[in-house]
Design an enzyme around this catalytic site. Structure first.
Site, PDB file in Angstrom:
ATOM      1  N   GLU A 158      28.272  43.035  36.733  1.00  0.00           N
ATOM      2  CA  GLU A 158      29.286  42.893  37.784  1.00  0.00           C
ATOM      3  C   GLU A 158      28.701  42.971  39.185  1.00  0.00           C
ATOM      4  O   GLU A 158      27.700  43.645  39.424  1.00  0.00           O
ATOM      5  CB  GLU A 158      30.403  43.940  37.633  1.00  0.00           C
ATOM      6  N   GLU A 251      40.995  49.842  36.081  1.00  0.00           N
ATOM      7  CA  GLU A 251      39.970  50.675  36.722  1.00  0.00           C
ATOM      8  C   GLU A 251      40.378  50.931  38.173  1.00  0.00           C
ATOM      9  O   GLU A 251      39.763  50.436  39.104  1.00  0.00           O
ATOM     10  CB  GLU A 251      38.610  49.973  36.655  1.00  0.00           C
TER      11      GLU A 251
HETATM   12  O1  LIG Z   1      31.103  51.807  40.504  1.00  0.00           O
HETATM   13  C1  LIG Z   1      31.957  50.930  40.362  1.00  0.00           C
HETATM   14  O2  LIG Z   1      32.678  50.557  41.290  1.00  0.00           O
HETATM   15  C2  LIG Z   1      32.129  50.302  39.090  1.00  0.00           C
HETATM   16  O3  LIG Z   1      33.010  49.492  38.948  1.00  0.00           O
HETATM   17  C3  LIG Z   1      31.182  50.677  37.988  1.00  0.00           C
HETATM   18  O4  LIG Z   1      31.462  50.080  36.773  1.00  0.00           O
END
Ligand SMILES: O=C(O)C(=O)CO
Length: 273
Positions: A158, A251
């Site tokens: 990512e 998240e």
């Molecule tokens: O540290 C972050 O922002 C993440 O999304 C890690 O997976």
């Protein structure tokens, strides 16, 4: 923007490193289940410890199985994140430690059926040539992708916002690494929050075929859907229409208690579809 999760049919999972943090980590799978989730995901569950004790691993695995949830994605060990580390993939001299922790993660995955693994690239290091770091990263990702492939899994990479020393900030940065490594198991983690922050969220559907996992938070603020200005449902619907059929990890950092922050998501939309 007001969330409308009827606009797509993707399944959500609760991110145990950002939701339910009112409770200790080992209680969060049960609390997530009680809140209606069938699936969860997690950053490396052992803080800054690369190789935890067997007892710590067993306790984590039991917490997931006893709760009756699926662990759909797990971050590999990323160093001391509380101290600012953002992964070991590009960190010369720490590859052996990473490899040992990966075997722990794969043991957990084997026991829990997890098939998505997030490998954070790592920060630029003072005094180390960025080209050397990128070479280490390419070799490491190639090795990790092959290893994860033996599990029929996907490795995801990512781009992150808000971490000045982390060199992958845009989707193009992450895709360039994917192209350099050239392994089918190495895919993109499309985090709608980070993409909104850097301004490249409108092209998510174009990468649906290379996307191994999706996460969300509203922007600005990285809080629950509806707290910011991102049209998350439109982007999720576009991903789904373009063929993405995996999970969407919640998240985000709740602006109230976690249960209160879930008001936007009806209970019947929290389970696996
Ligand atoms: O540290 C972050 O922002 C993440 O999304 C890690 O997976």
């Amino acid at each position: 923007m007001t969330p409308d999760p009827t606009l797509h049919g993707l399944s959500f999972d609760a991110h145990l490193s950002t939701l339910f943090t009112e409770r200790p980590l080992l209680e969060r799978p049960r609390v997530a289940r009680e809140a209606g989730f069938d699936a969860v995901e997690c950053w490396w569950p052992f803080d800054a410890v690369a190789v935890p004790s067997d007892a710590a691993v067993d306790a984590f695995v039991s917490a997931i199985t006893d709760a009756g949830v699926r662990l759909v994605s797990l971050n590999f060990f990323a160093g001391d994140m509380a101290a600012g580390d953002s992964g070991l993939v590009s960190w010369p001299g720490r590859q052996e430690e990473l490899a040992e922790s990966v075997e722990v993660a794969l043991d957990i995955a084997d026991r829990l059926g997890t098939r998505r693994f997030n490998a954070l690239y790592g920060n630029r290091l003072d005094g180390v040539d960025p080209e050397e770091q990128d070479e280490v990263a390419a070799a490491t990702l190639d090795t990790l992708a092959r290893r994860v492939g033996e599990f029929d899994g996907k490795l995801v990479l990512e781009a992150l916002s808000g971490r000045p020393a982390y060199p992958l900030t845009t989707t193009a940065d992450a895709l360039a690494v994917l192209d350099r490594v050239g392994r089918p198991e190495l895919t993109l983690l499309t985090d709608l929050y980070h993409r909104a922050v850097v301004g490249d969220i409108d092209t998510v559907a174009e990468q649906a075929g290379r996307t191994g996992h999706v996460q969300l938070a509203d922007a600005p603020g990285r809080r629950e859907p509806g707290s910011g200005t991102t049209d998350l449902d439109r982007h999720l619907a576009a991903l789904e229409a373009a063929g993405y059929d995996g999970f969407v990890g919640l998240e985000y950092l709740p602006s109230t208690d976690t249960l209160g922050s879930l008001d936007w998501l009806p209970r019947e939309r929290r389970g696996i579809r």
